[in-house]
Design an enzyme around this catalytic site. Structure first.
Site, mmCIF file in Angstrom:
data_model
loop_
_atom_site.group_PDB
_atom_site.id
_atom_site.type_symbol
_atom_site.label_atom_id
_atom_site.label_comp_id
_atom_site.label_asym_id
_atom_site.label_seq_id
_atom_site.Cartn_x
_atom_site.Cartn_y
_atom_site.Cartn_z
ATOM 1 C CG ASP A 66 -1.908 -1.085 1.294
ATOM 2 O OD1 ASP A 66 -2.110 -1.745 0.265
ATOM 3 O OD2 ASP A 66 -2.496 -1.295 2.375
ATOM 4 C CB ALA A 67 0.323 4.690 -1.256
#
Length: 309
Positions: free
Chosen positions: A140-141
């Protein structure tokens, strides 16, 4: 270019809300389906309908589907704070900071691992879609930690197969609220998009099989530090499974974390870090392992919760 589709409502969707039926029929989010209905792009038996209207089997749908989004192109520019942990002719292993996506996606305008590598002069494999070249797995970012990218075409095929066959050992540390009971366990629960269509994922009957193993490393007054090993790699898997146990990652407001605790510890994202990645090297077959220390924001929060205890 928009696409026109006409079809009857199948028996299995009888009684569903129109937005839910359109979502399931065409693989769209409920939000996107509702937008189409509101714009008049969905007719039921030739007439405009509301998103909350219930559909009946055999009703005729005329749907104007939006054109598929144009695949984004990676922007080749260095990413501040992204360190290369290892590089050879076949792979490059990076320590991904927060706020960096693995590769470009529709709706993401921030930095990416792929763009950062290209912008720093690193070669990556050309296998895969143009916006995901060399990418064999994702974080995930706002999840930091170890990530491997393929440089050679052989490494790309090898690593894609290794992730698919679950021979890669992926370990994470998560600071979760409260104290899981039991202290060590396995969550085996299918995951799919949340029915709300708001971008979250959830434990959903009929979702993709998802398995998470966890073990408590250290318990504090308000939280527990967990060592987590993933068998599968679903989007938001750890975050969803911990929330399903009623022990969301500290700071993970999207999945029900306590904002007061997050503010007290100075956490502005989920406390989740990919601490190690181990696999057979694509060229040599040797078992290799790469590790990452906690970044400053997570380390500070951990010391704070430890100090409170």
């Amino acid at each position: 270019m928009s696409e026109q589709r006409s079809l009857p409502v199948p028996d299995g969707l009888a009684g569903e809300r129109l937005d839910a039926a359109i979502s399931r029929l065409f693989g769209l989010s409920r939000t996107r389906a509702a937008e189409m209905i509101g714009a008049g792009d969905v007719l039921v038996d030739g007439t405009a309908a509301a998103k909350s209207d219930r559909v009946h089997a055999g009703a005729w749908l005329d749907v104007t589907l939006p054109p598929p989004p144009t695949a984004p192109v990676p922007v080749a520019e260095p990413v501040p704070g992204m360190r290369v942990l290892h590089e050879d002719d076949d792979i490059v292993v990076v320590d991904k900071p927060i706020g960096v996506a693995a590769h470009p996606t529709v709706g993401w305008n921030g930095p990416t691992v792929l763009g950062g590598l290209l912008g720093s002069g690193h070669r990556v494999a050309t296998s895969g879609a143009a916006e995901r070249q060399g990418i064999v797995h994702r974080l995930d970012a706002n999840t930091s930690g170890v990530m491997v990218v393929a440089k050679s075409e052989g490494a790309y095929s090898w690593l894609k197969r290794a992730f698919k066959e679950r021979t890669v050992e992926k370990r994470y540390h998560a600071l979760v609220q409260g104290h899981p009971d039991p202290l060590r366990g396995t969550v085996d629960a299918p995951i799919d998009r949340h029915p709300s269509g708001d971008g979250r994922f959830a434990v959903v009957a009929g979702g993709k099989p998802s398995v998470t193993h966890y073990d408590t490393v250290e318990a504090f007054r308000a939280a527990s530090l967990l060592d987590i090993r993933l068998e599968t790699g679903r989007t938001h898997q750890i975050r969803v499974h911990m929330a399903a146990l009623r022990h969301p990652c500290v700071g993970d407001l999207l999945y029900g974390a306590d904002p007061t605790l997050a503010a007290r510890l100075g956490v502005t994202r989920q406390w989740l870090h990919a601490v190690s990645l181990a696999f057979e090297h694509p060229a040599t077959g040797e078992w290799v392992q790469f590790t990452s220390d906690y970044p400053a924001d997570l380390d500070t929060a951990l010391n704070a919760v430890r100090g409170e205890s």
